[in-house]
Design a protein around this motif. Structure first.
Motif, PDB file in Angstrom:
ATOM      1  N   VAL A  64      31.076  47.505  44.637  1.00  0.00           N
ATOM      2  CA  VAL A  64      31.303  48.213  45.898  1.00  0.00           C
ATOM      3  C   VAL A  64      30.146  49.191  46.119  1.00  0.00           C
ATOM      4  CG1 VAL A  64      32.916  49.608  47.236  1.00  0.00           C
ATOM      5  CG2 VAL A  64      33.786  48.029  45.498  1.00  0.00           C
ATOM      6  N   THR A  65      29.562  49.150  47.307  1.00  0.00           N
ATOM      7  CA  THR A  65      28.439  50.023  47.629  1.00  0.00           C
ATOM      8  C   THR A  65      28.872  51.088  48.629  1.00  0.00           C
ATOM      9  OG1 THR A  65      26.834  48.252  47.248  1.00  0.00           O
ATOM     10  CG2 THR A  65      26.101  50.126  48.577  1.00  0.00           C
ATOM     11  N   PHE A  66      28.527  52.324  48.324  1.00  0.00           N
ATOM     12  CA  PHE A  66      28.804  53.456  49.207  1.00  0.00           C
ATOM     13  C   PHE A  66      27.476  54.007  49.716  1.00  0.00           C
ATOM     14  CE2 PHE A  66      32.210  53.155  46.169  1.00  0.00           C
ATOM     15  CZ  PHE A  66      33.361  53.364  46.905  1.00  0.00           C
ATOM     16  N   ASN A  67      27.375  54.218  51.020  1.00  0.00           N
ATOM     17  CA  ASN A  67      26.200  54.837  51.636  1.00  0.00           C
ATOM     18  C   ASN A  67      26.654  56.078  52.390  1.00  0.00           C
ATOM     19  OD1 ASN A  67      23.909  52.942  51.091  1.00  0.00           O
ATOM     20  ND2 ASN A  67      25.288  51.516  52.098  1.00  0.00           N
ATOM     21  N   GLY A  68      26.114  57.213  51.991  1.00  0.00           N
ATOM     22  CA  GLY A  68      26.460  58.472  52.646  1.00  0.00           C
ATOM     23  C   GLY A  68      25.289  59.035  53.412  1.00  0.00           C
ATOM     24  N   TYR A  69      25.564  59.613  54.573  1.00  0.00           N
ATOM     25  CA  TYR A  69      24.537  60.211  55.417  1.00  0.00           C
ATOM     26  C   TYR A  69      25.038  61.546  55.956  1.00  0.00           C
ATOM     27  CZ  TYR A  69      23.208  55.280  55.534  1.00  0.00           C
ATOM     28  OH  TYR A  69      22.889  53.993  55.172  1.00  0.00           O
ATOM     29  N   GLY A  70      24.097  62.456  56.204  1.00  0.00           N
ATOM     30  CA  GLY A  70      24.459  63.704  56.867  1.00  0.00           C
ATOM     31  C   GLY A  70      25.125  64.724  55.972  1.00  0.00           C
ATOM     32  N   VAL A  94      30.384  58.262  55.556  1.00  0.00           N
ATOM     33  CA  VAL A  94      30.281  57.376  54.399  1.00  0.00           C
ATOM     34  C   VAL A  94      30.700  55.976  54.820  1.00  0.00           C
ATOM     35  CG1 VAL A  94      31.088  56.838  52.071  1.00  0.00           C
ATOM     36  CG2 VAL A  94      30.766  59.225  52.751  1.00  0.00           C
ATOM     37  N   LYS A  95      29.872  54.996  54.474  1.00  0.00           N
ATOM     38  CA  LYS A  95      30.216  53.590  54.673  1.00  0.00           C
ATOM     39  C   LYS A  95      30.477  52.956  53.316  1.00  0.00           C
ATOM     40  CE  LYS A  95      28.214  50.909  57.495  1.00  0.00           C
ATOM     41  NZ  LYS A  95      27.156  50.028  58.050  1.00  0.00           N
ATOM     42  N   MET A  96      31.494  52.090  53.260  1.00  0.00           N
ATOM     43  CA  MET A  96      31.824  51.372  52.028  1.00  0.00           C
ATOM     44  C   MET A  96      31.853  49.880  52.306  1.00  0.00           C
ATOM     45  SD  MET A  96      35.310  51.574  49.697  1.00  0.00           S
ATOM     46  CE  MET A  96      36.277  50.537  50.828  1.00  0.00           C
ATOM     47  N   ASP A  97      31.236  49.102  51.421  1.00  0.00           N
ATOM     48  CA  ASP A  97      31.211  47.658  51.602  1.00  0.00           C
ATOM     49  C   ASP A  97      31.204  46.973  50.231  1.00  0.00           C
ATOM     50  OD1 ASP A  97      30.887  45.294  53.384  1.00  0.00           O
ATOM     51  OD2 ASP A  97      28.998  45.100  52.266  1.00  0.00           O
ATOM     52  N   VAL A 149      36.369  62.590  51.999  1.00  0.00           N
ATOM     53  CA  VAL A 149      36.946  61.441  52.681  1.00  0.00           C
ATOM     54  C   VAL A 149      37.508  60.489  51.641  1.00  0.00           C
ATOM     55  CG1 VAL A 149      34.807  60.076  52.678  1.00  0.00           C
ATOM     56  CG2 VAL A 149      36.510  59.687  54.457  1.00  0.00           C
ATOM     57  N   SER A 150      38.512  59.690  52.028  1.00  0.00           N
ATOM     58  CA  SER A 150      39.088  58.657  51.172  1.00  0.00           C
ATOM     59  C   SER A 150      38.847  57.290  51.798  1.00  0.00           C
ATOM     60  CB  SER A 150      40.592  58.885  50.975  1.00  0.00           C
ATOM     61  OG  SER A 150      40.826  60.079  50.266  1.00  0.00           O
ATOM     62  N   LYS A 151      38.554  56.302  50.959  1.00  0.00           N
ATOM     63  CA  LYS A 151      38.342  54.932  51.409  1.00  0.00           C
ATOM     64  C   LYS A 151      39.321  54.015  50.684  1.00  0.00           C
ATOM     65  CE  LYS A 151      34.645  55.542  54.084  1.00  0.00           C
ATOM     66  NZ  LYS A 151      34.573  55.150  55.509  1.00  0.00           N
ATOM     67  N   TYR A 152      39.990  53.153  51.443  1.00  0.00           N
ATOM     68  CA  TYR A 152      40.973  52.229  50.871  1.00  0.00           C
ATOM     69  C   TYR A 152      40.281  50.959  50.392  1.00  0.00           C
ATOM     70  CZ  TYR A 152      44.949  49.002  50.627  1.00  0.00           C
ATOM     71  OH  TYR A 152      45.875  48.080  50.214  1.00  0.00           O
ATOM     72  N   PHE A 153      40.627  50.530  49.169  1.00  0.00           N
ATOM     73  CA  PHE A 153      40.088  49.285  48.627  1.00  0.00           C
ATOM     74  C   PHE A 153      41.235  48.446  48.078  1.00  0.00           C
ATOM     75  CE2 PHE A 153      38.350  46.444  45.444  1.00  0.00           C
ATOM     76  CZ  PHE A 153      37.205  45.957  46.068  1.00  0.00           C
ATOM     77  N   SER A 194      21.117  62.091  52.364  1.00  0.00           N
ATOM     78  CA  SER A 194      21.581  60.709  52.229  1.00  0.00           C
ATOM     79  C   SER A 194      21.735  60.332  50.757  1.00  0.00           C
ATOM     80  CB  SER A 194      20.594  59.745  52.896  1.00  0.00           C
ATOM     81  OG  SER A 194      20.437  60.066  54.263  1.00  0.00           O
ATOM     82  N   TRP A 195      22.610  59.373  50.468  1.00  0.00           N
ATOM     83  CA  TRP A 195      22.800  58.930  49.089  1.00  0.00           C
ATOM     84  C   TRP A 195      23.434  57.545  49.069  1.00  0.00           C
ATOM     85  CZ3 TRP A 195      27.965  58.046  48.080  1.00  0.00           C
ATOM     86  CH2 TRP A 195      28.893  58.701  48.915  1.00  0.00           C
ATOM     87  N   THR A 196      23.288  56.854  47.921  1.00  0.00           N
ATOM     88  CA  THR A 196      23.862  55.528  47.725  1.00  0.00           C
ATOM     89  C   THR A 196      24.470  55.463  46.325  1.00  0.00           C
ATOM     90  OG1 THR A 196      22.270  54.454  49.187  1.00  0.00           O
ATOM     91  CG2 THR A 196      23.424  53.040  47.624  1.00  0.00           C
ATOM     92  N   LEU A 197      25.662  54.880  46.224  1.00  0.00           N
ATOM     93  CA  LEU A 197      26.318  54.683  44.937  1.00  0.00           C
ATOM     94  C   LEU A 197      26.888  53.279  44.872  1.00  0.00           C
ATOM     95  CD1 LEU A 197      28.266  58.015  44.205  1.00  0.00           C
ATOM     96  CD2 LEU A 197      26.450  57.003  42.809  1.00  0.00           C
ATOM     97  N   ASN A 198      26.842  52.687  43.688  1.00  0.00           N
ATOM     98  CA  ASN A 198      27.461  51.383  43.447  1.00  0.00           C
ATOM     99  C   ASN A 198      28.486  51.524  42.329  1.00  0.00           C
ATOM    100  OD1 ASN A 198      25.800  49.693  45.269  1.00  0.00           O
ATOM    101  ND2 ASN A 198      24.145  50.298  43.905  1.00  0.00           N
ATOM    102  N   TYR A 199      29.598  50.822  42.480  1.00  0.00           N
ATOM    103  CA  TYR A 199      30.637  50.848  41.450  1.00  0.00           C
ATOM    104  C   TYR A 199      31.255  49.461  41.340  1.00  0.00           C
ATOM    105  CZ  TYR A 199      34.909  51.945  38.888  1.00  0.00           C
ATOM    106  OH  TYR A 199      35.919  51.959  37.956  1.00  0.00           O
TER     107      TYR A 199
END
Length: 208
Positions: A135-141, A122-125, A198-202, A167-172
């Motif tokens: 915030v955009t999340f892109n998940g693969y695999g 998962v990538k977060m940007d 997984v956890s992502k810090y923001f 694969s998937w994409t989410l925006n928040y």
């Protein structure tokens, strides 16, 4: 010795002085597992697969993914021996996938095969910003059609379903929230159970 392929910048070919037995072929991958790479920048996730092929007949060969017709790379063997090159991990569901070595004049049969396991990522940007930041999340695999949900500040804020390729994409959009550090928890549904993957810090930053 070795040389860079002029046609493909990602490919590197090399060969050994020792020769394989007549009719011997093999293919190995390194690493044997990793995350999808075609959709993200090189070097971020270790998504490049090193492939080593040993051939006993000069000619053109294909490196194929999951089927003998899904060609991911081509190389030409000027002599018999060992050749090395690199491919990206394709967009694919999690789990084992087969990498084939195919001779161009015998595309109905694989000369050799190896297994590569795709892992979820998962990538977060971006990783920080003020209230109102999207915030955009892109998940693969992930698994095909797998259900996903994201928690922010211990509350489920958005959900989605992975594609047939996992694969998937989410925006928040960050709501009115005090400044400071928070955690996005990405959860995947396994059967009837939600599993924290997984956890992502923001970091919510102040803005005037």
């Amino acid at each position: 010795g070795g040389e860079r392929s002029p046609a493909e910048a990602s490919a590197y070919y090399s060969f050994k002085t020792s020769l394989p037995p007549v009719g011997y072929y093999s293919i190995t991958v390194n690493p044997v597992c990793g995350v999808c790479g075609e959709l993200v920048d090189v070097g971020i996730c270790g998504e490049v697969i090193g492939v080593t092929a040993i051939v006993s007949i000069p000619g053109t060969y294909y490196i194929c993914w999951d089927s003998l017709t899904n060609i991911k790379e081509t190389f030409t063997a000027d002599t018999i021996g060992s050749y090395s090159l690199a491919i990206y991990t394709p967009e694919a569901i999690k789990g084992p996938h087969t990498v084939y070595l195919v001779y161009s004049t015998d595309t109905g049969n694989a000369k050799a095969s190896a297994v590569f396991t795709v892992l979820p990522s998962v990538k977060m940007d971006p990783a920080e910003g003020p209230v109102g930041t999207t915030v955009t999340f892109n998940g693969y695999g992930f698994a095909a059609s797998q259900q996903l949900q994201i928690e922010f500040n211990d509350t489920v804020v958005t959900t989605t379903t992975a594609s047939s390729l996992g694969s998937w994409t989410l925006n928040y959009t960050i709501p009115a929230t005090p400044g400071g550090g928070y955690t996005f928890d990405i959860q995947a549904k396994e059967g009837t159970v939600w599993v924290a993957w997984v956890s992502k810090y923001f970091k919510v930053t102040p803005e005037i």
